[in-house]
Each structure stands twice: as structure tokens, then as C-alpha cells.
Design an enzyme around this catalytic site. Sequence first.
Site, PDB file in Angstrom:
ATOM      1  N   ASN A  91       0.796  -6.865  -7.637  1.00 58.10           N
ATOM      2  CA  ASN A  91       0.762  -6.071  -7.767  1.00 58.10           C
ATOM      3  C   ASN A  91       1.668  -6.347 -10.070  1.00 58.10           C
ATOM      4  O   ASN A  91       2.222  -6.818  -9.789  1.00 58.10           O
ATOM      5  CB  ASN A  91       1.040  -4.505  -7.683  1.00 58.10           C
ATOM      6  CG  ASN A  91       1.137  -3.280  -8.660  1.00 58.10           C
ATOM      7  OD1 ASN A  91       0.613  -3.583  -9.685  1.00 58.10           O
ATOM      8  ND2 ASN A  91       1.324  -2.306  -7.910  1.00 58.10           N
ATOM      9  N   GLU A 144       0.972  -1.402   0.031  1.00 56.30           N
ATOM     10  CA  GLU A 144      -0.088  -0.167  -0.142  1.00 56.30           C
ATOM     11  C   GLU A 144       1.167   1.296   0.096  1.00 56.30           C
ATOM     12  O   GLU A 144       0.143   2.045  -0.760  1.00 56.30           O
ATOM     13  CB  GLU A 144      -0.743   0.438   1.259  1.00 56.30           C
ATOM     14  CG  GLU A 144      -2.168  -1.250   1.132  1.00 56.30           C
ATOM     15  CD  GLU A 144      -2.042  -2.627   1.532  1.00 56.30           C
ATOM     16  OE1 GLU A 144      -0.085  -2.754   1.811  1.00 56.30           O
ATOM     17  OE2 GLU A 144      -2.389  -3.455   1.117  1.00 56.30           O
ATOM     18  N   PRO A 165      10.721 -13.755  -2.068  1.00 57.71           N
ATOM     19  CA  PRO A 165      10.093 -13.834  -1.111  1.00 57.71           C
ATOM     20  C   PRO A 165       9.019 -12.595  -0.544  1.00 57.71           C
ATOM     21  O   PRO A 165       9.421 -11.303  -0.597  1.00 57.71           O
ATOM     22  CB  PRO A 165       9.945 -14.032   0.130  1.00 57.71           C
ATOM     23  CG  PRO A 165      11.485 -14.650  -1.149  1.00 57.71           C
ATOM     24  CD  PRO A 165      12.094 -14.072  -1.605  1.00 57.71           C
ATOM     25  N   ARG A 166       7.287 -12.691  -1.007  1.00 55.69           N
ATOM     26  CA  ARG A 166       6.619 -11.246  -0.495  1.00 55.69           C
ATOM     27  C   ARG A 166       6.427 -10.842   1.469  1.00 55.69           C
ATOM     28  O   ARG A 166       7.032  -9.743   1.061  1.00 55.69           O
ATOM     29  CB  ARG A 166       5.170 -11.771  -0.115  1.00 55.69           C
ATOM     30  CG  ARG A 166       4.152 -10.817   0.441  1.00 55.69           C
ATOM     31  CD  ARG A 166       3.890  -9.378  -0.516  1.00 55.69           C
ATOM     32  NE  ARG A 166       3.485  -8.915  -0.091  1.00 55.69           N
ATOM     33  CZ  ARG A 166       2.648  -7.826  -1.204  1.00 55.69           C
ATOM     34  NH1 ARG A 166       3.730  -7.272  -2.033  1.00 55.69           N
ATOM     35  NH2 ARG A 166       1.880  -6.646  -0.717  1.00 55.69           N
ATOM     36  N   LEU A 211       1.219  -4.533 -12.104  1.00 59.36           N
ATOM     37  CA  LEU A 211       1.663  -3.509 -13.259  1.00 59.36           C
ATOM     38  C   LEU A 211       3.329  -3.493 -13.369  1.00 59.36           C
ATOM     39  O   LEU A 211       3.452  -2.512 -13.371  1.00 59.36           O
ATOM     40  CB  LEU A 211       0.942  -2.388 -12.716  1.00 59.36           C
ATOM     41  CG  LEU A 211      -0.854  -2.387 -13.269  1.00 59.36           C
ATOM     42  CD1 LEU A 211      -1.605  -0.993 -12.814  1.00 59.36           C
ATOM     43  CD2 LEU A 211      -0.804  -2.141 -14.718  1.00 59.36           C
ATOM     44  N   MET A 221      14.259  -6.554   1.639  1.00 55.99           N
ATOM     45  CA  MET A 221      13.447  -5.299   1.023  1.00 55.99           C
ATOM     46  C   MET A 221      13.407  -3.922   0.697  1.00 55.99           C
ATOM     47  O   MET A 221      14.445  -3.313   0.586  1.00 55.99           O
ATOM     48  CB  MET A 221      12.181  -4.640   2.661  1.00 55.99           C
ATOM     49  CG  MET A 221      11.798  -6.394   3.084  1.00 55.99           C
ATOM     50  SD  MET A 221      10.524  -7.149   2.525  1.00 55.99           S
ATOM     51  CE  MET A 221       9.554  -5.945   2.531  1.00 55.99           C
TER      52      MET A 221
END
Length: 434
Positions: free
Chosen positions: A349, A73, A282-283, A351, A323
Site C-alpha cells: 500500500n 486487508e 519486513p512484511r 497510500l 507488528m
Amino acid sequence: MTSAFRPNIKQQIVLLGYSLLWLLLLPILGCHFVFQGVRGKAGYTKARLSRYGIVQQSIATDGLLIHCASVGEVVAIQGLVRQRLISHPSQGICISTNTTTGADRVKALFADKVSHCYLPYDFALFVWAFLAKIKPAQVLINEMELWPNLCHLSWKMNIPVSIINGRMSDKSCRTYQKAPSLFVPMFNKITTVCAQGQRDYDNYLALGVHSQRLFLTNNIKFDLSISQDDIKLTEQLRQQFNLKGRLILVAGSTHDPEEQILVDAYRDLYKRFPELLLIIVPRHPERFDKVHKLLMGKNINVSRLSEKQPCVAQTQVLLCDQMGWLRAIYGLATVAFVGGSLVSRGGHNALEPAAVGAPILMGPSRYNNPEICQALQQAGALCTVEDAQQITAGCLIWLQDLTLAGKRGALGTQVLEQNSGAISKTLSILNQQI
């Protein structure tokens, strides 16, 4: 101006009951904070006391408070924040997050141009103390993280609350509808909703948001642009890790068990393309070591980004264990896979790879951004895959014909250009609330 809605007695009692549930949780939350602080876990400093309504850092009053749950976000709103800083240079901006990684991303993107704080737990006393301290002129909630007491106390204090880039999946809509006495008042206390797509617009209507307060602004993620800093970081990675001339499959924002599926696909592709490198991002940072252990257990030749050692010809996987690098890493991609889509996480995402002209593979779980994925797929920039075999087949088409891969990637970039403008629409609507 805040809503003229007035809750009835039942709705007030339900909100009180909700607050009492938080009261029961407070001892657990307090012990958790102390425990993590003693352990020295990153982010558990005095700054996190704002989660309990205690704001110690200096935050300009009468500014914008923009809440972003976490990293994704924060990244999504960077264009909006930068435009707002230009158009209203004298008004401060504070971005709140729930997570340490989100806080780190705020600092990395904006340095000292904006403030950061952690959003308080939704216990009425904490929220009241927090709002009374920073006195925001407006509260903006990015995407969908809605809290009844935050909305209620902002309404009571005559602080407009707006949802920007509003997302409301069918599943979330059904969940809110199960507790109307708690959530109907909350939606009536929201001043403005800027919905990111038609599905979201329709679901907000179904939840009782009046059409006069609801706007279809499109998704601000379409306003994504690649900066010179992003381009420099991509080239820095290419040089530092000796990646020139290699075919690269980037797997971004992956979840368990997507890494295993990608490794299975990679092994088949490696037989045909020994120069192919798989980069896994990885997220969540807490999974970096787990993914590394998985790769080592599969006898994969793996390097870690944090080690900063050039890849050799035998390197098969580069694991991004830091990160803030994903956008630059997508710039290296011959083909990109967007994670959270082979598992029920709604997909991340798409995009970001589209912005750098990479053709995209994505699983069927896309409820986070359905309009984005539909637009990319209709344009021919995104291909749906459901397992390792389909990932292999999708990659083969593009790795065998790099000209075709480039054309498909360029179609994704065109989708961004054709759908841009959501930021200016959103800011125009917000300016009317001042």
C-alpha cells in the site's frame, strides 16, 4: 436477496469433486494443527478450531461477517468498519482472518468493538457448521479471497455475499477462467461486487458478474486518514529512539531480496549522508530474525525495535521486528520505499506513506494496486526504481533538496484527498442489501 442463478449438473459435480479434494487434505490439516499446538506456536489455540467449523467464542448472530485474509486487508477496512459501527451500533461485526497476525491486528485496531474468528477451511461441512453457528446477515469479502463452498453455502442459506474493495488482477482473471465449471457458479452466487478500479471492474465483467450487480466504487484505501493515535506513536518513536534531526529512509513491507538491494543502496547514500538512518519493516514476522542475520553479516550497525534502545550516531539500520508499527514508522520518513515491488508480489500500500506526506520510491511490480500507483506517479509523488542504483539516485534527489521532497510528499496527500469517498459509496450499496 441472493442470486436467482441455478447451477447445472456438471457444475454441481465439479463442486462436489472440489469438496472431495478438501476431504483428502483434512488429515494433513488436522495433524498440522496438533503439531503447531504442541509446539506452542502463537495463535494455535481453541479459537483456531473455527477453521474446522467449531466456533467456541461468543459471536453475535445476525451481524456482518467481514473476511480479510491477513494484516493488509484488516488495515484497509478499518475506516469502513468504524463508520459502520457508528451507523449501525446495534449490529455486531465479526472479522475473520486466515492468519494469527491478522487476528492480532483486528484486536489492536478494534479491541472489543468487533469479534474475531478464523475463517473455516473451504470444506462444505466446516463452512456449513460455521455459518449455522454465527448466522450472519451479510458476508463481506474484502478484496479478492473467494472460496466456492463459502459462496455456495451462503447462497443456499440465503445469506448475501458481497465483495468490497474488489480486486481482480489480469493474472487472477485468467486463472479463474481456466476452471469455468467451478468458478462461473461461484461468481453468479455473489450478490454484489464493489470494484476498486476500472481494471477490476472489467475483469469481473469478463468472469460473468452481471453489470447490475457490479459497481465501480473506487479504492477504499484512498479514504485513509492519519489519526491522532498514529501521530502520537510517531512522536513516541522519534523520542524513544533518538531520531530527531536524522534523515530517514523507511523501507516498508519488504520481501526477500529487497532488504539486500536496499542495503546496497544505503551504503552508497551513507557516504554522502552519514546522518541517514535506514528503517526496515519486513512484511512477514517470520523473517525478522533472517533479516537481522543478513544485516549483521553485512557488518551493518543495526538496532532492533523490540530492544527499545535509543539509536546512536553510528546506528545505520533500525529493524522493525514487531507488528503494527508500519504506519507510525512511515510518519518518520524523509523518503519511503514500498516493498513487494522489486519482486513479483504486486507491491503493497503506497497510500500509507502518501498519507504522511513522504515522497515514495517503488519498484515496477504493482498489480495489487495499479490505479493507486498510477495516480501517485502522475501527481509526482511516486518514482519508479528497479535496482539499488536507481534507489540511490532517487533518494539523492530528495535528500539533497528537502524542500522538494516535502512538495512531492504533499502531492501524494492531495491524491488521497481528491480520490476519497469510496467508503461512503460502498456502505450505501451494502445498505441496499439489508
